[in-house]
Write an enzyme that holds these catalytic residues in place. Structure first.
Site, PDB file in Angstrom:
ATOM      1  N   ASP A  14       0.858  -1.188   0.000  1.00 60.86           N
ATOM      2  CA  ASP A  14       0.000   0.000   0.000  1.00 60.86           C
ATOM      3  C   ASP A  14       0.895   1.238   0.000  1.00 60.86           C
ATOM      4  O   ASP A  14       1.713   1.416   0.908  1.00 60.86           O
ATOM      5  CB  ASP A  14      -0.901   0.007   1.239  1.00 60.86           C
ATOM      6  CG  ASP A  14      -2.096   0.940   1.088  1.00 60.86           C
ATOM      7  OD1 ASP A  14      -1.966   1.928   0.341  1.00 60.86           O
ATOM      8  OD2 ASP A  14      -3.134   0.691   1.710  1.00 60.86           O
ATOM      9  N   ASP A 108      -3.453   2.624  -5.741  1.00 61.36           N
ATOM     10  CA  ASP A 108      -2.273   2.648  -4.869  1.00 61.36           C
ATOM     11  C   ASP A 108      -2.164   1.411  -3.980  1.00 61.36           C
ATOM     12  O   ASP A 108      -1.482   1.424  -2.963  1.00 61.36           O
ATOM     13  CB  ASP A 108      -2.294   3.906  -3.997  1.00 61.36           C
ATOM     14  CG  ASP A 108      -3.555   4.013  -3.143  1.00 61.36           C
ATOM     15  OD1 ASP A 108      -4.468   3.181  -3.322  1.00 61.36           O
ATOM     16  OD2 ASP A 108      -3.623   4.931  -2.304  1.00 61.36           O
ATOM     17  N   GLU A 109      -2.816   0.316  -4.370  1.00 64.59           N
ATOM     18  CA  GLU A 109      -2.858  -0.874  -3.525  1.00 64.59           C
ATOM     19  C   GLU A 109      -2.692  -2.133  -4.361  1.00 64.59           C
ATOM     20  O   GLU A 109      -3.332  -2.291  -5.404  1.00 64.59           O
ATOM     21  CB  GLU A 109      -4.196  -0.908  -2.776  1.00 64.59           C
ATOM     22  CG  GLU A 109      -4.343  -2.029  -1.782  1.00 64.59           C
ATOM     23  CD  GLU A 109      -5.704  -1.995  -1.106  1.00 64.59           C
ATOM     24  OE1 GLU A 109      -5.901  -2.772  -0.158  1.00 64.59           O
ATOM     25  OE2 GLU A 109      -6.574  -1.215  -1.534  1.00 64.59           O
TER      26      GLU A 109
END
Length: 387
Positions: A14, A108-109
């Site tokens: 993350d 973003d993960e």
């Protein structure tokens, strides 16, 4: 004697405060200061905020006006979705080149299935080195967890932010979860948490030991799932990320046409249709393609990379530009098509970095009407022209 299956190793990466981190790469004066991303006026919402801002109670989706009252010293940044898309793709390419199975859960993960790699590399060392590579090549801070399933790895990552790393070893899942509050588990929202607390359950240990019959009475079949997850049980697979997935629509006309106004109105209608489908699936598109097939069956196809979005007006601007570059006014058109690809699962259903919240509210209202009365119940006037 049958060989025992390999133990699962699932890593969850993350990017810490991703949007703020990108802004800090662009402007080093923002480092260490409270930052709010989402608009330079009080009319927007908080798309992201730095950890320095969160200590004042500011969080994503909060009205900026309220956020400024909580943290008046925060620096407001309008946001640059093109830069965020660029860095998201950069991180994706770095990870995808190095892992066997990658799932891009959001901008973003990331989840990675490293099962079997422990025989050759050692998953702990490999994951540590992968983080170092991402940080070195992008400059972005990142937190990660290594565990036996997706649920544990996600929860663990959230527990070690920012810039942390942890491994929850096999057999230690329940021990790790036990002291955590029930709100720490993904899927337990505010309303569900209130209901669970009314049952005298406040920690994941207490939830793991809950009476199944009572949980079913209160939450239906979902009650059993809550108990399973509180015990660290999660069989969900890492779904391979593929930019080939797309949403598209085509229209072959009953008769070939030179009517450019009709063609443009069809593009509007088609774009509205697939953008609505995109939002329904809670996805964003990073690539737009327009196809034109002429009466002689020659075909012109053009595509372009865009900032991740699911907003009609943003996608439509690109569609019209691609059509303008592709269209030959001297040839009759047999078919036109629009395709959205490079799809990304995520919570951002439109460009949250606009200063205006009116567009967001408008899309929400239109989508509610379409869900109730059908896709054609709300259309742009420019999409109603007919031959």
């Amino acid at each position: 004697m049958a060989e025992l299956p390999n133990p699962r190793f699932i890593a969850h990466f993350d990017l810490d405060s991703f949007f703020v981190s990108v802004e800090r790469l662009k402007d080093s004066s923002l480092i260490g200061k409270p930052v709010i991303v989402g608009g330079s006026t009080d009319r927007g919402v908080v798309a992201a905020c730095s950890y320095e801002t969160r200590v004042f109670g500011v969080h994503s989706a909060m009205p900026i006006k309220q956020a400024r009252k909580l943290c008046p010293q925060a620096i407001g940044v309008r946001g640059d979705f093109e830069s965020y898309s660029h860095y998201s793709r950069l991180v994706t390419s770095i990870i995808r080149e190095r892992v066997p199975v990658l799932e891009k859960a959001s901008i973003d993960e990331f989840y990675m299935d490293l099962t079997g790699m422990d025989r050759f590399f050692g998953c702990s060392q490999f994951t540590k080195e992968l983080k170092q590579t991402v940080v070195k090549e992008t400059g972005l801070p990142i937190s990660y967890a290594l565990a036996s399933n997706k649920l544990i790895s996600k929860i663990a990552t959230n527990e070690v932010k920012p810039d942390g790393q942890i491994e929850v070893k096999h057999g230690e899942e329940r021990q790790f979860l036990a002291p955590l509050k029930i709100e720490r588990m993904p899927g337990i929202g505010e309303k569900t948490a209130v209901s669970i607390r009314k049952m005298g359950i406040f920690t994941l240990k207490e939830l793991s030991e809950a009476n199944p019959a009572l949980m079913e009475l209160r939450f239906g079949k979902g009650g059993f799932d809550l108990i399973r997850r509180a015990n660290g049980i999660d069989d969900s697979p890492v779904v391979p990320y593929s930019e080939r997935k797309s949403i598209s629509t085509e229209n072959t006309f009953e008769s070939d046409t030179l009517n450019v106004e009709f063609l443009q109105s069809e593009l509007v209608r088609m774009t509205e249709k697939i953008a609505f489908q995109l939002r329904q699936q809670k996805k964003l598109s990073g690539c737009v393609t327009v196809k034109i097939r002429y009466a002689d069956f020659s075909t012109e196809t053009k595509q372009t990379i865009i900032s991740y979005t699911a907003a009609d007006h943003v996608i439509l601007t690109t569609v019209k530009e691609l059509f303008r570059k592709s269209y030959n006014p001297n040839l009759q058109v047999r078919l036109i098509g629009v395709k959205l690809s490079h799809l990304l699962q995520g919570e951002y259903q439109m460009d949250l970095f606009s200063e205006k919240t009116e567009n967001m509210k408008l899309y929400e209202a239109m989508d509610k009407i379409r869900n109730r009365f059908g896709e054609k119940s709300v259309l742009r006037a420019s999409g109603l022209n007919k031959l």
